[in-house]
Structure formats: C-alpha cells, structure tokens
Design a protein around this motif. Sequence first.
Motif, mmCIF file in Angstrom:
data_model
loop_
_atom_site.group_PDB
_atom_site.id
_atom_site.type_symbol
_atom_site.label_atom_id
_atom_site.label_comp_id
_atom_site.label_asym_id
_atom_site.label_seq_id
_atom_site.Cartn_x
_atom_site.Cartn_y
_atom_site.Cartn_z
ATOM 1 N N SER A 6 0.834 -1.213 0.000
ATOM 2 C CA SER A 6 0.000 0.000 0.000
ATOM 3 C C SER A 6 0.864 1.257 0.000
ATOM 4 C CB SER A 6 -0.944 0.002 1.198
ATOM 5 O OG SER A 6 -0.217 -0.085 2.420
ATOM 6 N N GLU A 7 1.924 1.265 0.805
ATOM 7 C CA GLU A 7 2.814 2.424 0.864
ATOM 8 C C GLU A 7 3.618 2.568 -0.423
ATOM 9 O OE1 GLU A 7 5.200 2.843 4.423
ATOM 10 O OE2 GLU A 7 3.589 1.970 5.628
ATOM 11 N N LYS A 8 4.032 1.450 -0.997
ATOM 12 C CA LYS A 8 4.790 1.512 -2.245
ATOM 13 C C LYS A 8 3.932 2.093 -3.367
ATOM 14 C CE LYS A 8 8.400 -1.859 -1.669
ATOM 15 N NZ LYS A 8 9.110 -2.986 -2.279
ATOM 16 N N LEU A 9 2.674 1.675 -3.437
ATOM 17 C CA LEU A 9 1.778 2.241 -4.452
ATOM 18 C C LEU A 9 1.630 3.742 -4.269
ATOM 19 C CD1 LEU A 9 -0.990 -0.500 -4.607
ATOM 20 C CD2 LEU A 9 0.659 0.069 -6.411
ATOM 21 N N ALA A 10 1.469 4.183 -3.028
ATOM 22 C CA ALA A 10 1.335 5.612 -2.748
ATOM 23 C C ALA A 10 2.603 6.369 -3.145
ATOM 24 C CB ALA A 10 1.013 5.838 -1.276
ATOM 25 N N LEU A 11 3.778 5.799 -2.852
ATOM 26 C CA LEU A 11 5.037 6.454 -3.215
ATOM 27 C C LEU A 11 5.188 6.595 -4.723
ATOM 28 C CD1 LEU A 11 7.462 4.763 -0.668
ATOM 29 C CD2 LEU A 11 6.888 7.196 -0.775
ATOM 30 N N VAL A 12 4.833 5.547 -5.447
ATOM 31 C CA VAL A 12 4.899 5.604 -6.909
ATOM 32 C C VAL A 12 3.964 6.694 -7.426
ATOM 33 C CG1 VAL A 12 4.344 4.355 -9.033
ATOM 34 C CG2 VAL A 12 5.667 3.225 -7.228
ATOM 35 N N ARG A 13 2.736 6.680 -6.950
ATOM 36 C CA ARG A 13 1.739 7.657 -7.403
ATOM 37 C C ARG A 13 2.190 9.077 -7.076
ATOM 38 N NH1 ARG A 13 -1.750 10.456 -4.789
ATOM 39 N NH2 ARG A 13 -1.696 9.188 -2.903
ATOM 40 N N GLU A 14 2.645 9.302 -5.859
ATOM 41 C CA GLU A 14 3.067 10.644 -5.450
ATOM 42 C C GLU A 14 4.296 11.102 -6.237
ATOM 43 O OE1 GLU A 14 3.526 10.039 -1.253
ATOM 44 O OE2 GLU A 14 1.354 10.048 -0.921
ATOM 45 N N SER A 15 5.200 10.189 -6.539
ATOM 46 C CA SER A 15 6.386 10.552 -7.321
ATOM 47 C C SER A 15 6.019 10.979 -8.734
ATOM 48 C CB SER A 15 7.364 9.385 -7.381
ATOM 49 O OG SER A 15 7.970 9.214 -6.124
ATOM 50 N N GLU A 16 4.934 10.437 -9.232
ATOM 51 C CA GLU A 16 4.442 10.824 -10.559
ATOM 52 C C GLU A 16 3.518 12.041 -10.481
ATOM 53 O OE1 GLU A 16 5.324 9.635 -13.665
ATOM 54 O OE2 GLU A 16 6.901 8.715 -12.447
ATOM 55 N N ARG A 17 3.340 12.554 -9.282
ATOM 56 C CA ARG A 17 2.512 13.743 -9.028
ATOM 57 C C ARG A 17 1.097 13.567 -9.577
ATOM 58 N NH1 ARG A 17 7.575 17.378 -10.416
ATOM 59 N NH2 ARG A 17 8.506 17.391 -8.360
ATOM 60 N N MET A 18 0.528 12.420 -9.230
ATOM 61 C CA MET A 18 -0.820 12.088 -9.692
ATOM 62 C C MET A 18 -1.755 11.964 -8.495
ATOM 63 S SD MET A 18 0.068 9.175 -12.511
ATOM 64 C CE MET A 18 -1.506 9.256 -13.346
ATOM 65 N N THR A 19 -3.010 12.289 -8.728
ATOM 66 C CA THR A 19 -4.031 12.024 -7.717
ATOM 67 C C THR A 19 -4.362 10.535 -7.767
ATOM 68 O OG1 THR A 19 -5.892 12.368 -9.217
ATOM 69 C CG2 THR A 19 -5.044 14.331 -8.058
ATOM 70 N N LYS A 20 -5.062 10.070 -6.750
ATOM 71 C CA LYS A 20 -5.488 8.664 -6.754
ATOM 72 C C LYS A 20 -6.389 8.387 -7.951
ATOM 73 C CE LYS A 20 -5.120 8.222 -1.780
ATOM 74 N NZ LYS A 20 -5.819 8.105 -0.506
ATOM 75 N N LYS A 21 -7.243 9.334 -8.268
ATOM 76 C CA LYS A 21 -8.158 9.166 -9.402
ATOM 77 C C LYS A 21 -7.379 9.078 -10.718
ATOM 78 C CE LYS A 21 -12.301 11.339 -11.419
ATOM 79 N NZ LYS A 21 -12.896 10.145 -11.879
ATOM 80 N N GLU A 22 -6.416 9.959 -10.926
ATOM 81 C CA GLU A 22 -5.603 9.940 -12.145
ATOM 82 C C GLU A 22 -4.832 8.624 -12.269
ATOM 83 O OE1 GLU A 22 -4.540 14.698 -12.558
ATOM 84 O OE2 GLU A 22 -3.310 13.436 -11.260
ATOM 85 N N PHE A 23 -4.265 8.171 -11.148
ATOM 86 C CA PHE A 23 -3.492 6.937 -11.168
ATOM 87 C C PHE A 23 -4.384 5.747 -11.497
ATOM 88 C CE2 PHE A 23 -1.043 3.391 -9.486
ATOM 89 C CZ PHE A 23 0.258 3.727 -9.835
ATOM 90 N N ALA A 24 -5.549 5.685 -10.850
ATOM 91 C CA ALA A 24 -6.488 4.593 -11.113
ATOM 92 C C ALA A 24 -6.879 4.562 -12.592
ATOM 93 C CB ALA A 24 -7.719 4.741 -10.221
ATOM 94 N N GLU A 25 -7.139 5.723 -13.174
ATOM 95 C CA GLU A 25 -7.487 5.793 -14.595
ATOM 96 C C GLU A 25 -6.317 5.341 -15.475
ATOM 97 O OE1 GLU A 25 -8.861 9.805 -15.233
ATOM 98 O OE2 GLU A 25 -10.719 9.439 -14.122
ATOM 99 N N LEU A 26 -5.102 5.765 -15.113
ATOM 100 C CA LEU A 26 -3.922 5.394 -15.892
ATOM 101 C C LEU A 26 -3.750 3.883 -15.966
ATOM 102 C CD1 LEU A 26 -1.250 6.330 -17.347
ATOM 103 C CD2 LEU A 26 -0.168 6.097 -15.101
ATOM 104 N N VAL A 27 -4.006 3.197 -14.859
ATOM 105 C CA VAL A 27 -3.777 1.748 -14.812
ATOM 106 C C VAL A 27 -5.067 0.945 -14.975
ATOM 107 C CG1 VAL A 27 -1.653 2.012 -13.492
ATOM 108 C CG2 VAL A 27 -3.815 1.675 -12.275
#
Length: 99
Positions: A6-27
Amino acid sequence: MSTPISEKLALVRESERMTKKEFAELVSVPYGTYVYYESGRNVPSTEIVMRIFNNPRLEKYALWFFTDKIAPESGQIAPVLAHFGQDETGYSASGQKTG
C-alpha cells in the motif's frame, strides 16, 4: 523490513505527481478499488500489479516495487529519486535575508 504494498503504491503515485483518481485511470483500475489498495484494505492481484508496472510511465519502478533494489543504469529507480538528478541545479540559497 520491506515497505508494505500500500505504501509503495502511494510512493509511486506521489512521485508521478498524480491524484489517486488519475493513477487509477492510468492503470485501468476502478477508483474505489485503487483507494482500497493504497489504504491497505485490499491487496492488488498479480494481474493488477503487472498491469501497473507494464505501463510505460511506471515501469521504471518495477524492480524497486518487487525487490526493494534499484538499477539506475538500467532505468530502474525508486520513487524518491523520480524527480531528482539531471534537473537538479545544485543551487542553494545563502540563508541571507534580502529587502
């Protein structure tokens, strides 16, 4: 001790400067499902993890995600390194106040 998924996913998302919604859509994962992954309430399946790290924008984090190792010479980095490096100027403020 390894970092929880869970923390690794958050770190990846935050490093890409994406919101949770943007990240979910991307993947291509429903937003609510992704929120559960990042909160630790659910663990993503192998299929979902593979979908995430097969994405060209995110594949640079795959080695770190699975092994906690990096190989910058192969383009494999940790999220904390994602926005540092070449673009860094080395400039540091003097600490003196102006005006």
